[in-house]
Design a protein around this motif. Sequence first.
Motif, PDB file in Angstrom:
ATOM      1  N   ASP A 266       0.840  -1.196   0.000  1.00 28.49           N
ATOM      2  CA  ASP A 266       0.000   0.000   0.000  1.00 28.49           C
ATOM      3  C   ASP A 266       0.878   1.250   0.000  1.00 28.49           C
ATOM      4  O   ASP A 266       1.922   1.299   0.655  1.00 28.49           O
ATOM      5  N   LEU A 267       0.441   2.251  -0.749  1.00 25.75           N
ATOM      6  CA  LEU A 267       1.169   3.514  -0.828  1.00 25.75           C
ATOM      7  C   LEU A 267       0.402   4.565  -0.035  1.00 25.75           C
ATOM      8  O   LEU A 267      -0.758   4.872  -0.345  1.00 25.75           O
ATOM      9  N   ARG A 268       1.056   5.056   1.006  1.00 26.57           N
ATOM     10  CA  ARG A 268       0.422   6.090   1.832  1.00 26.57           C
ATOM     11  C   ARG A 268       0.378   7.403   1.056  1.00 26.57           C
ATOM     12  O   ARG A 268       1.375   7.801   0.442  1.00 26.57           O
ATOM     13  N   LEU A 269      -0.750   8.049   1.108  1.00 26.25           N
ATOM     14  CA  LEU A 269      -0.894   9.322   0.406  1.00 26.25           C
ATOM     15  C   LEU A 269       0.060  10.372   0.965  1.00 26.25           C
ATOM     16  O   LEU A 269       0.500  11.258   0.238  1.00 26.25           O
TER      17      LEU A 269
ATOM     18  N   GLU B   3       3.048   9.934   1.564  1.00 25.92           N
ATOM     19  CA  GLU B   3       4.326   9.795   0.841  1.00 25.92           C
ATOM     20  C   GLU B   3       4.294  10.610  -0.451  1.00 25.92           C
ATOM     21  O   GLU B   3       5.296  11.209  -0.827  1.00 25.92           O
TER      22      GLU B   3
ATOM     23  N   GLU C  12      -5.937   6.803   4.124  1.00 21.14           N
ATOM     24  CA  GLU C  12      -4.512   6.838   4.479  1.00 21.14           C
ATOM     25  C   GLU C  12      -3.622   6.357   3.345  1.00 21.14           C
ATOM     26  O   GLU C  12      -2.538   6.874   3.140  1.00 21.14           O
ATOM     27  N   ALA C  13      -4.078   5.321   2.622  1.00 25.40           N
ATOM     28  CA  ALA C  13      -3.232   4.693   1.613  1.00 25.40           C
ATOM     29  C   ALA C  13      -4.075   4.105   0.500  1.00 25.40           C
ATOM     30  O   ALA C  13      -5.251   3.807   0.697  1.00 25.40           O
TER      31      ALA C  13
ATOM     32  N   ASP D 227      -1.680  -1.540  -3.237  1.00 24.24           N
ATOM     33  CA  ASP D 227      -0.534  -1.738  -4.129  1.00 24.24           C
ATOM     34  C   ASP D 227      -0.953  -1.744  -5.595  1.00 24.24           C
ATOM     35  O   ASP D 227      -0.330  -1.081  -6.427  1.00 24.24           O
TER      36      ASP D 227
ATOM     37  N   ALA E 127      -1.715   1.676  -6.734  1.00 27.34           N
ATOM     38  CA  ALA E 127      -0.517   2.514  -6.793  1.00 27.34           C
ATOM     39  C   ALA E 127       0.427   2.124  -7.928  1.00 27.34           C
ATOM     40  O   ALA E 127       1.259   2.934  -8.336  1.00 27.34           O
TER      41      ALA E 127
END
Length: 161
Positions: free
Chosen positions: A33-36, A38, A133-134, A137, A140
Amino acid sequence: MALSRFPAVMPRAAEAVIAAADALRYIRDTSGDLRLREIDGAIEALRAAKLACLAALAEGQKQPVAAEAFMASLGGPETLADFGAALAQIDAAATAWNDSWAAWLNTLAVSDLIQPATMLREGVDTRYIARIEAVPDATAAPLRQAQALDDLIAALEATGA
């Protein structure tokens, strides 16, 4: 002859460029998962790098010979002209990446990004709109694999980042 703060601002610019490159490499090279936050952090790091680099370029132009001698010791661009050209490439690549992530964002449904939530405030359950939050994967992946992201990282790395 004008006084120049180049020896103070150029190292800050170099650190800011490295921080931006690191933030973008994190987005590209991680999985899961990619946290926003980031993405937000990378965008902020790019803004900070641009401001720091513009300040360094302006200060360097006050004392170009001394600035270029200092630059030669850092391992990046050795002339103010090379530095300015590198900044132009970074700026063009950043614009392309901004367009790329905006296009990616437009592929997501609103419910992928925000959701209703309830929070107890002063004894009252209150509904509000919460940002997620994210992103998963798979969601993203197109952002991480974008050519514009690779191009921006390459432009930053061309300066030594």
